[in-house]
Design an enzyme around this catalytic site. Structure first.
Site, mmCIF file in Angstrom:
data_model
loop_
_atom_site.group_PDB
_atom_site.id
_atom_site.type_symbol
_atom_site.label_atom_id
_atom_site.label_comp_id
_atom_site.label_asym_id
_atom_site.label_seq_id
_atom_site.Cartn_x
_atom_site.Cartn_y
_atom_site.Cartn_z
ATOM 1 N N ASP A 1 -8.211 -5.159 0.341
ATOM 2 C CA ASP A 1 -8.580 -5.962 -0.819
ATOM 3 C C ASP A 1 -8.228 -7.574 -0.373
ATOM 4 O O ASP A 1 -9.088 -8.513 -0.757
ATOM 5 C CB ASP A 1 -7.856 -5.723 -2.064
ATOM 6 C CG ASP A 1 -8.705 -4.699 -2.872
ATOM 7 O OD1 ASP A 1 -9.886 -4.377 -2.360
ATOM 8 O OD2 ASP A 1 -8.364 -3.884 -3.634
ATOM 9 N N HIS B 1 0.876 -1.214 0.108
ATOM 10 C CA HIS B 1 -0.062 -0.066 0.033
ATOM 11 C C HIS B 1 0.894 1.126 0.057
ATOM 12 O O HIS B 1 1.921 1.359 0.711
ATOM 13 C CB HIS B 1 -0.953 -0.020 1.266
ATOM 14 C CG HIS B 1 -1.845 0.869 1.119
ATOM 15 N ND1 HIS B 1 -1.998 2.158 1.399
ATOM 16 C CD2 HIS B 1 -3.378 0.770 0.589
ATOM 17 C CE1 HIS B 1 -3.253 2.678 1.016
ATOM 18 N NE2 HIS B 1 -4.009 1.917 0.647
#
Ligand code: COA
Length: 355
Positions: A297, A249
């Site tokens: 996710d 991320h």
């Protein structure tokens, strides 16, 4: 090297101020100052959407009115259902992008128009998928935003599962200057209209490095027969220097608080089953080997699967929630606007002459 003069991907660059969301020093995602995971745990989707879009948690009366507004505006107008029958689009993000443009909206005030656009996402996605499969569109049910969306995607009215679903929707809602929001802010900074700016955001969310990772996660997670097989898969990917979907991320370098919240909720749903153990083993392994955290996710894919939702809806579901964040950024950009127009470092030729 000229390339070294630019911050590729704007990595580490703050491009504007925002009062909508941030990550605090402890790694918590904050929505207008509140921890997103606390909101997911204790508030309804409509309350959080109101907070994000209009800057304030609503009173009971405001919340009921907002819920009614979203419900009242959710049906598709004009000839959209007819066009859906003729122009079948197999990718639901393409459908969403097209039909958001075509919808005849009733509101003109920007905040209300943005809420109206958002209210139609569930019907666009559900109807488009159903028409593609030769089924009649469903009418919305008289429930909350999450209950209705859950019903439109599964044909099931299940308040318990809808509440689990609602928590994930809340966590998807906003994440400051992510790629789709930034695309929307660039569009909004030109003073274009809300519909056009939302279309720019949908187009950007579609890419696999942003929104498209969750269904790819499911494909590999469900393919394993043992923990060894799961770890072998990630080890080989890391050796080949391939990206493993659901990891890494730009903002969270240690832990994605949303992923950790959904992991706990997922365990409530499926317990310590094989697939849950493979997932946690992969998370630990990738952290140990590469210091990459699981992102939202990673656990969201299994969570949605457990709730009985078909994979084709995973990315559109993200859009159904993030659209409220996009709306807030549209309003914030226009409230204190300067056109976003950065510079570039030119590396091409100069001084060429024509024959
Ligand atoms: N799998 C394997 N390696 C990864 C990785 C992943 N998912 N994500 C990042 N890395 C590696 C990069 O290859 C790079 O390694 P290097 O330093 O040896 O070259 C390093 O970690 C830094 O990654 P980088 O791509 O520069 O990070 P970023 O901030 O530019 O990208 C993402 C962030 C999310 C785009 C990236 O982590 C990614 O592509 N993840 C997979 C897609 C995904 O899950 N998206 C959903 C996001 S919520």
């Amino acid at each position: 090297m000229a390339e070294n003069l630019v911050p590729k991907g704007l990595d580490g660059v703050a491009v504007d101020v925002t009062s909508i969301a941030t990550t605090d020093n402890s790694g918590n995602l904050l929505y207008r100052g509140y921890r997103a995971i606390d909101l997911a745990d204790r508030k309804s989707f409509e309350e959080v959407a109101h907070l994000i879009l209009f800057g304030k948690l609503p009173s009971a009366d405001e919340s009921a009115k907002f819920r009614e507004f979203l419900k009242k505006n959710s049906a598709l107008g004009g000839r959209i259902p007819e066009i859906m029958k003729i122009e079948k689009q197999t990718n639901l993000m393409d459908s969403l992008r097209s039909y958001v443009s075509l919808e005849p909206y009733r509101n003109s005030e920007a905040g209300l128009l943005l809420a109206e656009i958002a209210s139609k996402f569930p019907q666009i996605i559900s109807s488009s998928a159903r028409i593609n499969e030769g089924k009649a569109p469903l009418h919305s049910i008289d429930g909350s935003y999450a209950e209705n969306l859950y019903y439109l995607l599964t044909e099931k009215n299940n308040p318990r599962y809808a509440r689990f679903f609602e928590k994930l929707l809340i966590l998807y809602m906003e994440h400051e200057f992510n790629a789709s929001t930034f695309a929307l802010r660039v569009a909004a900074s030109t003073l274009t209209d809300p519909v056009s700016a939302i279309v720019a955001a949908i187009s950007t969310l579609k890419g696999p490095l942003h929104g498209g990772a969750n269904s790819e996660v499911l494909t590999y997670l469900l393919s394993f027969k043992s923990e060894e097989e799961a770890l072998k898969f990630v080890e080989e990917k890391l050796q080949r220097k391939e990206k493993i979907m659901g990891f890494g991320h730009r903002v969270y370098k240690e832990k994605d608080p949303r992923a950790q919240f959904v992991k706990i909720e997922l365990k409530k749903l499926i317990g310590n089953t094989d697939v849950y153990r493979y997932a946690t083993a992969i998370e630990e392994y990738i952290w140990e080997k590469k210091k990459l955290p699981a992102n939202l996710d990673f656990y969201a894919a299994l969570y949605l699967k457990t709730l009985g939702i078909d994979e084709k809806f995973y990315l559109p579901i993200f859009a159904c929630s993030r659209v409220f964040g996009w709306g807030a950024h549209y309003l914030e950009q226009q409230a204190d606007n300067k056109i976003i127009r950065p510079l570039s470092v030119y590396t091409g030729p100069t001084g060429l002459t024509l024959e």
